[in-house]
Scaffold this active site. Structure first.
Site, mmCIF file in Angstrom:
data_model
loop_
_atom_site.group_PDB
_atom_site.id
_atom_site.type_symbol
_atom_site.label_atom_id
_atom_site.label_comp_id
_atom_site.label_asym_id
_atom_site.label_seq_id
_atom_site.Cartn_x
_atom_site.Cartn_y
_atom_site.Cartn_z
ATOM 1 N N ASP A 1 34.290 31.479 35.180
ATOM 2 C CA ASP A 1 35.710 31.810 35.159
ATOM 3 C C ASP A 1 36.384 30.779 34.259
ATOM 4 O O ASP A 1 36.238 29.576 34.483
ATOM 5 C CB ASP A 1 36.235 31.664 36.593
ATOM 6 C CG ASP A 1 37.585 32.309 36.819
ATOM 7 O OD1 ASP A 1 38.009 33.118 35.973
ATOM 8 O OD2 ASP A 1 38.202 31.998 37.853
ATOM 9 N N ASP B 1 40.094 29.787 32.872
ATOM 10 C CA ASP B 1 41.520 30.062 33.041
ATOM 11 C C ASP B 1 42.334 29.160 32.128
ATOM 12 O O ASP B 1 42.136 27.934 32.136
ATOM 13 C CB ASP B 1 41.958 29.770 34.489
ATOM 14 C CG ASP B 1 41.404 30.782 35.475
ATOM 15 O OD1 ASP B 1 41.272 31.958 35.101
ATOM 16 O OD2 ASP B 1 41.124 30.381 36.621
ATOM 17 N N ARG C 1 29.531 37.511 33.177
ATOM 18 C CA ARG C 1 30.670 37.926 33.996
ATOM 19 C C ARG C 1 31.010 39.379 33.731
ATOM 20 O O ARG C 1 31.171 39.792 32.585
ATOM 21 C CB ARG C 1 31.877 37.041 33.649
ATOM 22 C CG ARG C 1 33.205 37.481 34.246
ATOM 23 C CD ARG C 1 33.437 36.833 35.579
ATOM 24 N NE ARG C 1 34.705 37.232 36.151
ATOM 25 C CZ ARG C 1 35.813 36.489 36.119
ATOM 26 N NH1 ARG C 1 35.788 35.313 35.522
ATOM 27 N NH2 ARG C 1 36.914 36.905 36.691
ATOM 28 N N ARG D 1 31.587 34.506 40.916
ATOM 29 C CA ARG D 1 31.442 34.769 39.486
ATOM 30 C C ARG D 1 30.647 33.675 38.802
ATOM 31 O O ARG D 1 30.737 32.499 39.171
ATOM 32 C CB ARG D 1 32.800 34.935 38.820
ATOM 33 C CG ARG D 1 33.764 33.763 38.805
ATOM 34 C CD ARG D 1 34.646 33.584 40.044
ATOM 35 N NE ARG D 1 35.322 34.756 40.555
ATOM 36 C CZ ARG D 1 36.542 35.132 40.177
ATOM 37 N NH1 ARG D 1 37.211 34.442 39.295
ATOM 38 N NH2 ARG D 1 37.095 36.185 40.720
HETATM 39 N N1 ROI Z 1 37.508 28.607 44.677
HETATM 40 C C1 ROI Z 1 37.098 27.445 44.139
HETATM 41 N N2 ROI Z 1 36.784 26.431 44.954
HETATM 42 N N3 ROI Z 1 36.970 27.269 42.801
HETATM 43 C C2 ROI Z 1 37.276 28.267 41.931
HETATM 44 O O1 ROI Z 1 37.147 28.081 40.692
HETATM 45 C C3 ROI Z 1 37.725 29.503 42.454
HETATM 46 N N4 ROI Z 1 38.056 30.541 41.632
HETATM 47 C C4 ROI Z 1 38.529 31.676 42.111
HETATM 48 C C5 ROI Z 1 38.770 31.899 43.579
HETATM 49 C C6 ROI Z 1 38.091 33.176 44.033
HETATM 50 C C7 ROI Z 1 40.277 31.992 43.787
HETATM 51 N N5 ROI Z 1 38.272 30.803 44.395
HETATM 52 C C8 ROI Z 1 37.836 29.632 43.850
HETATM 53 O O2 ROI Z 1 38.871 32.634 41.265
#
Ligand code: ROI
Length: 171
Positions: free
Chosen positions: A100, A102, A87, A97
């Site tokens: 991610d 969070d 990333r 990406r």
């Molecule tokens: N959309 C989905 N379906 N899953 C994600 O983890 C995800 N993560 C993001 C954004 C771009 C908002 N869209 C996403 O960061």
């Protein structure tokens, strides 16, 4: 000891493998006890008018750990894991990406820090977070930044379309 929920998402370079490997890595974070992980879900990309016009589907999951570690210190380690998965944080908020991670919730805390907003903004209406969370913590209640009151996960799910979310049973 705090219970921390972490959202995992990937939509680049073999997302299933990134998510599986991330779950394994988060399961052995130092000074953390792994509690549970949801199954894996395939989701359509949530985008915005600012997003690149098309991007691949995501694989998402949610995981719970227990720790006494400081939240920002944990965030540093999560961002290091994202970097190990290729990333590059280039300021593009809505782009695809490889990984991610969070921090979604820390007990029933509300945090407004420049680097960390808890509960994670968007959590309240994102099917790819709410449904996996329901699988591992159906009785959760989630504080609301505006009202300062809590709302049950069940109520948020009742308001949230599943948006074609698919649980991958063989993954
Ligand atoms: N959309 C989905 N379906 N899953 C994600 O983890 C995800 N993560 C993001 C954004 C771009 C908002 N869209 C996403 O960061």
């Amino acid at each position: 000891m705090a219970t921390i929920y972490i959202g995992i998402g990937s939509n680049l370079d073999n997302p299933l493998q990134h998510v599986r490997q991330a779950i394994a890595e988060l399961g052995i974070l130092s000074e953390c006890r792994f509690l549970t992980a949801s199954g894996l879900y395939k989701s359509r990309p949530l985008t915005s008018p600012l997003a690149p016009p098309s991007q691949p589907d995501y694989i998402n999951a949610v995981l719970a750990i227990e720790t006494e570690r400081d939240a920002l210190n944990l965030l540093d380690e999560l961002q290091a894991i994202e970097r190990q998965h290729g990333r590059v944080r280039d300021g593009e908020r809505w782009g695809p990406r490889p990984l991610d991670l969070d921090v979604l919730l820390i007990d029933d805390k509300i945090i407004n820090h420049a680097r960390l907003i808890i509960p994670h903004p968007g959590l309240h209406e994102r099917s790819f977070v709410l449904y996996p969370l329901q699988e591992i913590a159906p009785d959760l209640s989630i504080p609301d930044h505006d009202s300062q009151k809590s709302v049950s996960l069940q109520e948020l799910i009742a308001r949230c379309d599943d948006e074609g979310l698919e649980r991958l049973h063989d993954a």
